[in-house]
Motif scaffolding. Sequence first.
Motif, PDB file in Angstrom:
ATOM      1  N   VAL A  33      -8.867  -7.438  -2.535  1.00  0.00           N
ATOM      2  CA  VAL A  33      -8.229  -7.812  -1.268  1.00  0.00           C
ATOM      3  C   VAL A  33      -6.851  -7.148  -1.198  1.00  0.00           C
ATOM      4  CG1 VAL A  33      -7.653  -9.770   0.222  1.00  0.00           C
ATOM      5  CG2 VAL A  33      -9.302 -10.073  -1.629  1.00  0.00           C
ATOM      6  N   GLU A  34      -6.591  -6.463  -0.092  1.00  0.00           N
ATOM      7  CA  GLU A  34      -5.323  -5.732   0.022  1.00  0.00           C
ATOM      8  C   GLU A  34      -4.774  -5.899   1.429  1.00  0.00           C
ATOM      9  OE1 GLU A  34      -3.029  -3.769  -1.784  1.00  0.00           O
ATOM     10  OE2 GLU A  34      -2.116  -3.637   0.201  1.00  0.00           O
ATOM     11  N   MET A  35      -3.483  -6.218   1.517  1.00  0.00           N
ATOM     12  CA  MET A  35      -2.931  -6.461   2.860  1.00  0.00           C
ATOM     13  C   MET A  35      -2.700  -5.166   3.633  1.00  0.00           C
ATOM     14  SD  MET A  35       0.835  -7.918   2.084  1.00  0.00           S
ATOM     15  CE  MET A  35       2.155  -6.963   1.384  1.00  0.00           C
ATOM     16  N   CYS A  46       7.961   4.687  -5.642  1.00  0.00           N
ATOM     17  CA  CYS A  46       7.787   4.929  -7.078  1.00  0.00           C
ATOM     18  C   CYS A  46       8.342   6.309  -7.391  1.00  0.00           C
ATOM     19  CB  CYS A  46       6.280   4.855  -7.368  1.00  0.00           C
ATOM     20  SG  CYS A  46       5.841   5.082  -9.094  1.00  0.00           S
ATOM     21  N   GLY A  47       8.619   6.575  -8.679  1.00  0.00           N
ATOM     22  CA  GLY A  47       9.026   7.914  -9.098  1.00  0.00           C
ATOM     23  C   GLY A  47       7.837   8.854  -9.198  1.00  0.00           C
ATOM     24  N   ASP A  48       6.630   8.278  -9.193  1.00  0.00           N
ATOM     25  CA  ASP A  48       5.362   9.035  -9.185  1.00  0.00           C
ATOM     26  C   ASP A  48       5.049   9.757 -10.494  1.00  0.00           C
ATOM     27  OD1 ASP A  48       5.191   8.208  -6.533  1.00  0.00           O
ATOM     28  OD2 ASP A  48       6.051  10.055  -5.754  1.00  0.00           O
ATOM     29  N   ALA A  49       5.780   9.451 -11.570  1.00  0.00           N
ATOM     30  CA  ALA A  49       5.542  10.123 -12.853  1.00  0.00           C
ATOM     31  C   ALA A  49       4.701   9.223 -13.758  1.00  0.00           C
ATOM     32  CB  ALA A  49       6.876  10.412 -13.541  1.00  0.00           C
ATOM     33  N   ILE A  50       3.731   9.820 -14.433  1.00  0.00           N
ATOM     34  CA  ILE A  50       2.891   9.022 -15.350  1.00  0.00           C
ATOM     35  C   ILE A  50       2.425   9.891 -16.513  1.00  0.00           C
ATOM     36  CG2 ILE A  50       0.851   9.411 -13.828  1.00  0.00           C
ATOM     37  CD1 ILE A  50      -0.122   6.591 -14.850  1.00  0.00           C
ATOM     38  N   GLY A 284      -0.119  -6.084 -14.038  1.00  0.00           N
ATOM     39  CA  GLY A 284       0.832  -5.219 -13.319  1.00  0.00           C
ATOM     40  C   GLY A 284       2.192  -5.892 -13.166  1.00  0.00           C
ATOM     41  N   ASP A 285       2.931  -5.494 -12.134  1.00  0.00           N
ATOM     42  CA  ASP A 285       4.294  -6.026 -11.938  1.00  0.00           C
ATOM     43  C   ASP A 285       4.290  -7.546 -11.836  1.00  0.00           C
ATOM     44  OD1 ASP A 285       5.144  -3.429 -11.899  1.00  0.00           O
ATOM     45  OD2 ASP A 285       6.150  -3.528  -9.962  1.00  0.00           O
ATOM     46  N   SER A 286       3.203  -8.108 -11.329  1.00  0.00           N
ATOM     47  CA  SER A 286       3.118  -9.565 -11.220  1.00  0.00           C
ATOM     48  C   SER A 286       3.222 -10.226 -12.598  1.00  0.00           C
ATOM     49  CB  SER A 286       1.792  -9.943 -10.553  1.00  0.00           C
ATOM     50  OG  SER A 286       1.584 -11.324 -10.644  1.00  0.00           O
TER      51      SER A 286
HETATM   52  C1  LIG Z   1      11.744   3.210  -6.948  1.00  0.00           C
HETATM   53  C2  LIG Z   1      10.773   2.977  -8.061  1.00  0.00           C
HETATM   54  C3  LIG Z   1      10.445   4.030  -8.908  1.00  0.00           C
HETATM   55  C4  LIG Z   1       9.444   3.848  -9.884  1.00  0.00           C
HETATM   56  N1  LIG Z   1       9.068   4.936 -10.630  1.00  0.00           N
HETATM   57  C5  LIG Z   1       7.986   4.847 -11.436  1.00  0.00           C
HETATM   58  C6  LIG Z   1       7.452   6.013 -12.075  1.00  0.00           C
HETATM   59  O1  LIG Z   1       7.938   7.136 -11.916  1.00  0.00           O
HETATM   60  N2  LIG Z   1       6.348   5.857 -12.851  1.00  0.00           N
HETATM   61  C7  LIG Z   1       5.738   4.640 -13.012  1.00  0.00           C
HETATM   62  O2  LIG Z   1       4.723   4.557 -13.735  1.00  0.00           O
HETATM   63  N3  LIG Z   1       6.225   3.527 -12.417  1.00  0.00           N
HETATM   64  C8  LIG Z   1       7.311   3.591 -11.624  1.00  0.00           C
HETATM   65  N4  LIG Z   1       7.771   2.483 -10.962  1.00  0.00           N
HETATM   66  C9  LIG Z   1       7.070   1.190 -11.168  1.00  0.00           C
HETATM   67  C10 LIG Z   1       5.734   1.184 -10.434  1.00  0.00           C
HETATM   68  O3  LIG Z   1       5.912   1.582  -9.101  1.00  0.00           O
HETATM   69  C11 LIG Z   1       5.111  -0.217 -10.484  1.00  0.00           C
HETATM   70  O4  LIG Z   1       5.196  -0.711 -11.804  1.00  0.00           O
HETATM   71  C12 LIG Z   1       3.636  -0.189 -10.071  1.00  0.00           C
HETATM   72  O5  LIG Z   1       3.494   0.216  -8.734  1.00  0.00           O
HETATM   73  C13 LIG Z   1       3.048  -1.589 -10.262  1.00  0.00           C
HETATM   74  O6  LIG Z   1       1.740  -1.624  -9.776  1.00  0.00           O
HETATM   75  P1  LIG Z   1       1.113  -3.004  -9.265  1.00  0.00           P
HETATM   76  O7  LIG Z   1      -0.275  -2.696  -8.857  1.00  0.00           O
HETATM   77  O8  LIG Z   1       1.358  -4.065 -10.254  1.00  0.00           O
HETATM   78  O9  LIG Z   1       2.003  -3.428  -7.993  1.00  0.00           O
HETATM   79  P2  LIG Z   1       2.221  -2.701  -6.573  1.00  0.00           P
HETATM   80  O10 LIG Z   1       2.254  -1.238  -6.719  1.00  0.00           O
HETATM   81  O11 LIG Z   1       3.408  -3.378  -5.981  1.00  0.00           O
HETATM   82  O12 LIG Z   1       0.903  -3.106  -5.745  1.00  0.00           O
HETATM   83  C14 LIG Z   1       0.689  -4.414  -5.308  1.00  0.00           C
HETATM   84  C15 LIG Z   1      -0.273  -4.391  -4.140  1.00  0.00           C
HETATM   85  O13 LIG Z   1      -0.548  -5.737  -3.745  1.00  0.00           O
HETATM   86  C16 LIG Z   1      -0.535  -5.807  -2.326  1.00  0.00           C
HETATM   87  N5  LIG Z   1      -0.198  -7.199  -1.957  1.00  0.00           N
HETATM   88  C17 LIG Z   1       0.969  -7.851  -2.201  1.00  0.00           C
HETATM   89  N6  LIG Z   1       0.900  -9.114  -1.736  1.00  0.00           N
HETATM   90  C18 LIG Z   1      -0.337  -9.250  -1.203  1.00  0.00           C
HETATM   91  C19 LIG Z   1      -0.996 -10.329  -0.566  1.00  0.00           C
HETATM   92  N7  LIG Z   1      -0.391 -11.517  -0.401  1.00  0.00           N
HETATM   93  N8  LIG Z   1      -2.265 -10.151  -0.106  1.00  0.00           N
HETATM   94  C20 LIG Z   1      -2.885  -8.962  -0.268  1.00  0.00           C
HETATM   95  N9  LIG Z   1      -2.301  -7.890  -0.868  1.00  0.00           N
HETATM   96  C21 LIG Z   1      -1.035  -8.036  -1.337  1.00  0.00           C
HETATM   97  C22 LIG Z   1       0.520  -4.793  -1.907  1.00  0.00           C
HETATM   98  O14 LIG Z   1       0.318  -4.375  -0.566  1.00  0.00           O
HETATM   99  C23 LIG Z   1       0.278  -3.672  -2.913  1.00  0.00           C
HETATM  100  O15 LIG Z   1      -0.663  -2.748  -2.477  1.00  0.00           O
HETATM  101  C24 LIG Z   1       8.806   2.598 -10.030  1.00  0.00           C
HETATM  102  C25 LIG Z   1       9.192   1.518  -9.211  1.00  0.00           C
HETATM  103  C26 LIG Z   1      10.167   1.690  -8.240  1.00  0.00           C
HETATM  104  C27 LIG Z   1      10.535   0.541  -7.352  1.00  0.00           C
END
Ligand SMILES: Cc1cc2nc3c(=O)[nH]c(=O)nc-3n(C[C@H](O)[C@H](O)[C@H](O)COP(=O)(O)OP(=O)(O)OC[C@H]3O[C@@H](n4cnc5c(N)ncnc54)[C@H](O)[C@@H]3O)c2cc1C
Length: 454
Positions: A33-35, A46-50, A284-286
């Motif tokens: 499920v994705e909003m 993101c910095g887009d590097a991995i 993930g970030d959560s």
């Molecule tokens: C500026 C910046 C630079 C960064 N640079 C790097 C980098 O170079 N390399 C790297 O590896 N990491 C980098 N990071 C960290 C990286 O972006 C995150 O750790 C990564 O995106 C986490 O993935 P995630 O899936 O946990 O969360 P997210 O990428 O935040 O994805 C969460 C998803 O959940 C969805 N969502 C949220 N709430 C709801 C809801 N209630 N219902 C339905 N959907 C929902 C959102 O729309 C989103 O698509 C950077 C972060 C920042 C802020």
Amino acid sequence: MRVDYDVVIVGLGPAGASLAYMLKDSGLRVAGVEMGDFSKIWGKPCGDAIGAGNFDKNGLPHPSGDALKQVVRGALIYSPSEEGVLRLTGGEGYMIDRNKYGISLLREASRGVDLLLETKVSYPIIESGKLVGVKARGEKGELELRAKVIVDATGSAASVRKKLPPEWPVSVDAPETDFSVAFRKIVELDYEIEEPEFIRIYFNVNVAPGGYWWFFPKGKSLANIGVGVQLGRGYESPAKIYREVLMKRPDVGREARVISEAGARLPTRRPLVSMVWDNFIAIGDSAYTVDPVHGGGMGYAMTAARSAADAIVAAFEEGDFSARGLWRANMVYMRGLGAVQASLDLLRMFLQTLTNDEIEWAIRKGLVGKEEIVSVFERGEFSLTRHFLDALEMVVRFLGKPSLLTKLLRANDYMRKIKELYLQYPEGPAGLARWSSQVEALVAEYKKVMEIPF
Ligand SMILES: Cc1cc2nc3c(=O)[nH]c(=O)nc-3n(C[C@H](O)[C@H](O)[C@H](O)COP(=O)(O)OP(=O)(O)OC[C@H]3O[C@@H](n4cnc5c(N)ncnc54)[C@H](O)[C@@H]3O)c2cc1C
């Protein structure tokens, strides 16, 4: 409308999309499920590097075609004056187009997973103290998505996790200073970038306090440029720093076109004390699965998703969706990457106390060289004291700053201790409270000994 699944994954960023891909052939009824819609997939700035190693390790396809913008061959780490530069080579990485890579993963995943896009989850459904589903709203109106396992992959929002009963250990929040806020632009520059296969990281506490600023080429004239600072300490916002400081630099300010600009917060600390509880997993970030020092979270999210996928499949084989049944995700993550992450969390705090003078000195003298950096990011320990001669050499190298050597050795000692604690992560929920208080006590002692003011 009520729909029943085995697994509901909330959020399809790097964590959720990776998990959906990993579960596509599991035979389980899975919903993602994705909003956002497809145009917003992996849309968090993101910095887009991995690192390239994250893909094979977690059974995910490497980015290719339009999703791969630049192969990274190394990193240049700059001192505050920019006269000291550490040139790190050896490891391979990628600069990716997140949206394109995310979409390619989800297209594959959709062979075995129902994708509900433009559908926002609002609340967990708890009946008789048990998590049984989530409430959502999307194209089809109000939805009640029921499942045996609900996965929160909603990033920093932690949209489900934070609404779980406060007595569940997964619902705890971390202090503000354990987060960073970062802003980045993707820009086309009006000059050709030299050595686009090298990402650049700049340490300067006057520009990026508690963080760093970066210049990551995405080809010869495209770059992802950004700045991140520690939260909770009253520092200037990174968007303002970008505008007022970085834009004055010729390498940053010579923009031909701005493709995207945005900022977001990110956790930069050790993982959540437990990623799982009854019928629930956070990734993930959560779940704070991010590298605390450089803030890279995509690879960590993929690793957390791998632990979750294996635990979910095992839980369905055994028919046990309680915290105990899903505990395997914790065991694998916490005793593996989580241990390194916890150790890097202590290093992060130490680095956040350094002055420009100390950073300048350390980088210029090459005190922390390639070997130490590789060792610390892969194993969560510096290779500082292998034998007497190395130790002696270390002392000589640090003659100008003996107190810095003392602090570094002390930090390394605690990094080793916390890693050992994570390697003894409890085998079941019963041991969690005791283990968690040991971790908290160790961190408190570290902060006191190292005079860390936050
Ligand atoms: C500026 C910046 C630079 C960064 N640079 C790097 C980098 O170079 N390399 C790297 O590896 N990491 C980098 N990071 C960290 C990286 O972006 C995150 O750790 C990564 O995106 C986490 O993935 P995630 O899936 O946990 O969360 P997210 O990428 O935040 O994805 C969460 C998803 O959940 C969805 N969502 C949220 N709430 C709801 C809801 N209630 N219902 C339905 N959907 C929902 C959102 O729309 C989103 O698509 C950077 C972060 C920042 C802020």
